[in-house]
Design a protein around this motif. Structure first.
Motif, PDB file in Angstrom:
ATOM      1  N   MET A 198      30.986  64.946  14.201  1.00  0.00           N
ATOM      2  CA  MET A 198      31.242  66.357  14.464  1.00  0.00           C
ATOM      3  C   MET A 198      32.705  66.631  14.789  1.00  0.00           C
ATOM      4  O   MET A 198      33.270  67.640  14.337  1.00  0.00           O
ATOM      5  CB  MET A 198      30.365  66.839  15.621  1.00  0.00           C
ATOM      6  N   TYR A 199      33.319  65.756  15.568  1.00  0.00           N
ATOM      7  CA  TYR A 199      34.652  66.045  16.093  1.00  0.00           C
ATOM      8  C   TYR A 199      35.767  65.274  15.395  1.00  0.00           C
ATOM      9  O   TYR A 199      36.915  65.334  15.818  1.00  0.00           O
ATOM     10  CB  TYR A 199      34.677  65.784  17.599  1.00  0.00           C
ATOM     11  N   LEU A 200      35.437  64.542  14.342  1.00  0.00           N
ATOM     12  CA  LEU A 200      36.467  63.882  13.559  1.00  0.00           C
ATOM     13  C   LEU A 200      37.392  64.918  12.911  1.00  0.00           C
ATOM     14  O   LEU A 200      38.609  64.697  12.790  1.00  0.00           O
ATOM     15  CB  LEU A 200      35.820  62.994  12.498  1.00  0.00           C
ATOM     16  N   SER A 201      36.849  66.036  12.503  1.00  0.00           N
ATOM     17  CA  SER A 201      37.662  67.092  11.891  1.00  0.00           C
ATOM     18  C   SER A 201      38.705  67.616  12.854  1.00  0.00           C
ATOM     19  O   SER A 201      39.847  67.913  12.455  1.00  0.00           O
ATOM     20  CB  SER A 201      36.760  68.244  11.422  1.00  0.00           C
ATOM     21  N   THR A 202      38.355  67.743  14.122  1.00  0.00           N
ATOM     22  CA  THR A 202      39.298  68.251  15.119  1.00  0.00           C
ATOM     23  C   THR A 202      40.495  67.332  15.257  1.00  0.00           C
ATOM     24  O   THR A 202      41.647  67.775  15.286  1.00  0.00           O
ATOM     25  CB  THR A 202      38.595  68.418  16.470  1.00  0.00           C
ATOM     26  N   VAL A 203      40.243  66.024  15.326  1.00  0.00           N
ATOM     27  CA  VAL A 203      41.345  65.066  15.477  1.00  0.00           C
ATOM     28  C   VAL A 203      42.214  65.061  14.223  1.00  0.00           C
ATOM     29  O   VAL A 203      43.453  65.056  14.321  1.00  0.00           O
ATOM     30  CB  VAL A 203      40.781  63.661  15.770  1.00  0.00           C
ATOM     31  N   ILE A 204      41.605  65.062  13.060  1.00  0.00           N
ATOM     32  CA  ILE A 204      42.391  65.055  11.821  1.00  0.00           C
ATOM     33  C   ILE A 204      43.259  66.303  11.730  1.00  0.00           C
ATOM     34  O   ILE A 204      44.433  66.236  11.335  1.00  0.00           O
ATOM     35  CB  ILE A 204      41.450  64.938  10.604  1.00  0.00           C
ATOM     36  N   PHE A 205      42.721  67.445  12.104  1.00  0.00           N
ATOM     37  CA  PHE A 205      43.485  68.686  12.047  1.00  0.00           C
ATOM     38  C   PHE A 205      44.686  68.646  12.992  1.00  0.00           C
ATOM     39  O   PHE A 205      45.800  69.018  12.618  1.00  0.00           O
ATOM     40  CB  PHE A 205      42.574  69.860  12.397  1.00  0.00           C
ATOM     41  N   PHE A 206      44.476  68.192  14.216  1.00  0.00           N
ATOM     42  CA  PHE A 206      45.567  68.138  15.188  1.00  0.00           C
ATOM     43  C   PHE A 206      46.623  67.112  14.783  1.00  0.00           C
ATOM     44  O   PHE A 206      47.828  67.394  14.804  1.00  0.00           O
ATOM     45  CB  PHE A 206      45.019  67.789  16.577  1.00  0.00           C
ATOM     46  N   VAL A 207      46.174  65.916  14.437  1.00  0.00           N
ATOM     47  CA  VAL A 207      47.109  64.805  14.260  1.00  0.00           C
ATOM     48  C   VAL A 207      47.876  64.924  12.948  1.00  0.00           C
ATOM     49  O   VAL A 207      49.053  64.554  12.881  1.00  0.00           O
ATOM     50  CB  VAL A 207      46.359  63.462  14.349  1.00  0.00           C
ATOM     51  N   THR A 208      47.261  65.430  11.887  1.00  0.00           N
ATOM     52  CA  THR A 208      47.949  65.531  10.596  1.00  0.00           C
ATOM     53  C   THR A 208      49.193  66.400  10.699  1.00  0.00           C
ATOM     54  O   THR A 208      50.271  66.043  10.193  1.00  0.00           O
ATOM     55  CB  THR A 208      47.003  66.089   9.519  1.00  0.00           C
ATOM     56  N   GLY A 209      49.084  67.537  11.334  1.00  0.00           N
ATOM     57  CA  GLY A 209      50.256  68.394  11.504  1.00  0.00           C
ATOM     58  C   GLY A 209      51.337  67.744  12.332  1.00  0.00           C
ATOM     59  O   GLY A 209      52.531  67.951  12.086  1.00  0.00           O
ATOM     60  N   PHE A 210      50.939  66.954  13.320  1.00  0.00           N
ATOM     61  CA  PHE A 210      51.932  66.269  14.153  1.00  0.00           C
ATOM     62  C   PHE A 210      52.632  65.161  13.382  1.00  0.00           C
ATOM     63  O   PHE A 210      53.857  64.974  13.507  1.00  0.00           O
ATOM     64  CB  PHE A 210      51.240  65.699  15.392  1.00  0.00           C
TER      65      PHE A 210
END
Length: 281
Positions: free
Chosen positions: A153-165
């Motif tokens: 469920m929350y893998l998308s949240t981490v990918i979204f945050f970290v990719t931009g960084f």
């Protein structure tokens, strides 16, 4: 009065909007918090109808002690930690490694993969399908099954945050490490991972908050087989012990919120840095 002094002095109309925004935020956040605290400090008769009034005699500590002794909080706390810690560590590890690849390589197939990966932020998982799949895998009613659900469920949240960084990190750092003979895993662990600390701190507190307060998925997947804080609160609030005892229910909520509050206080600077430098970009 000089012209420069008049220019420097803020106009009253410019202060209306920020003051109004702060006042609304204080009302929206402060009033519920105040109701929880004052109701937790009352006796059963005064707390029967929760309101903003102060208790005639504060008994917050007594209520908290009663909840801690009779509410099976230690077992529920262990259950929540058993589910939350592996879920958070696993999703941070897999999500940050996937985001590193998606943030560095540009191609149409990977752009599609990135869009698919972050689609979980807006597309809610189907609980019926999840339960049926876990039954087929033999993981229904187990902590492993619930951990896998949370990670998905929350893998998308981490990918979204970290990719931009990651896209803000100079690629020359990685190229220099590869010239020195470092493998991709070594580049990630020694160069990329330390730089991700602020944004991972932000993702950690958000995911911890989601998992810690979740009752819906835990109820359908491990309800009755594993005790978590939210499931335990749901069970005891429906039983004779806490039935209409709002002073005990709100005392339980205060105790349940303390661990995340401490985590947020300790990681506040890193969380704010992650929001401003990673999530926005």
């Amino acid at each position: 009065m000089s012209v420069s002094a008049a220019i420097r002095r803020p106009r009253p109309s410019r202060l209306i909007q920020p003051v109004s925004a702060i006042a609304i935020a204080v009302l929206l956040l402060g009033i519920p918090f105040w109701i929880v605290v004052v109701t937790a400090g009352k006796d059963q008769a005064e707390a029967l109808n929760p309101n903003l009034a102060l208790p005639s005699r504060w008994q917050l500590l007594e209520n908290i002690a009663m909840v801690f002794e009779d509410g099976r909080m230690l077992a529920a706390l262990a259950g929540s930690a058993l589910v939350m810690i592996p879920s958070v560590l696993g999703v941070l590890l897999l999500g940050s490694m996937a985001a590193w690849i998606l943030g560095r390589r540009r191609s149409k197939p990977l752009a599609f993969v990135y869009a698919l990966a972050i689609s979980g932020i807006v597309l809610p998982p189907a609980i019926v399908t999840i339960v049926l799949l876990l039954r087929q895998l033999g993981l229904a009613g187990t902590s492993v099954g619930l951990i896998g659900v949370y990670m998905g469920m929350y893998l998308s949240t981490v990918i979204f945050f970290v990719t931009g960084f990651i896209r803000t990190i100079p690629v020359e750092l990685e190229e220099a490490a590869r010239v020195d003979g470092a493998s991709p895993m070594r580049v990630f662990w020694t160069i990329i991972r330390p730089l991700l600390t602020p944004v991972l701190s932000t993702a950690t507190i958000l995911i911890c908050l989601y998992i810690w307060n979740d009752v819906f998925y835990a109820l359908f997947i491990v309800g009755g087989r594993l005790d978590t804080l939210t499931l335990n609160l749901f069970q005891v609030a429906s039983s004779g012990l806490y039935l209409k005892n709002w002073h005990l229910i709100f005392s339980y909520i205060i105790l349940m919120s303390l661990p995340l509050l401490l985590i947020f206080m300790l990681a506040q600077r890193k969380i704010i840095a992650g929001v401003t430098s990673g999530a926005v970009k």
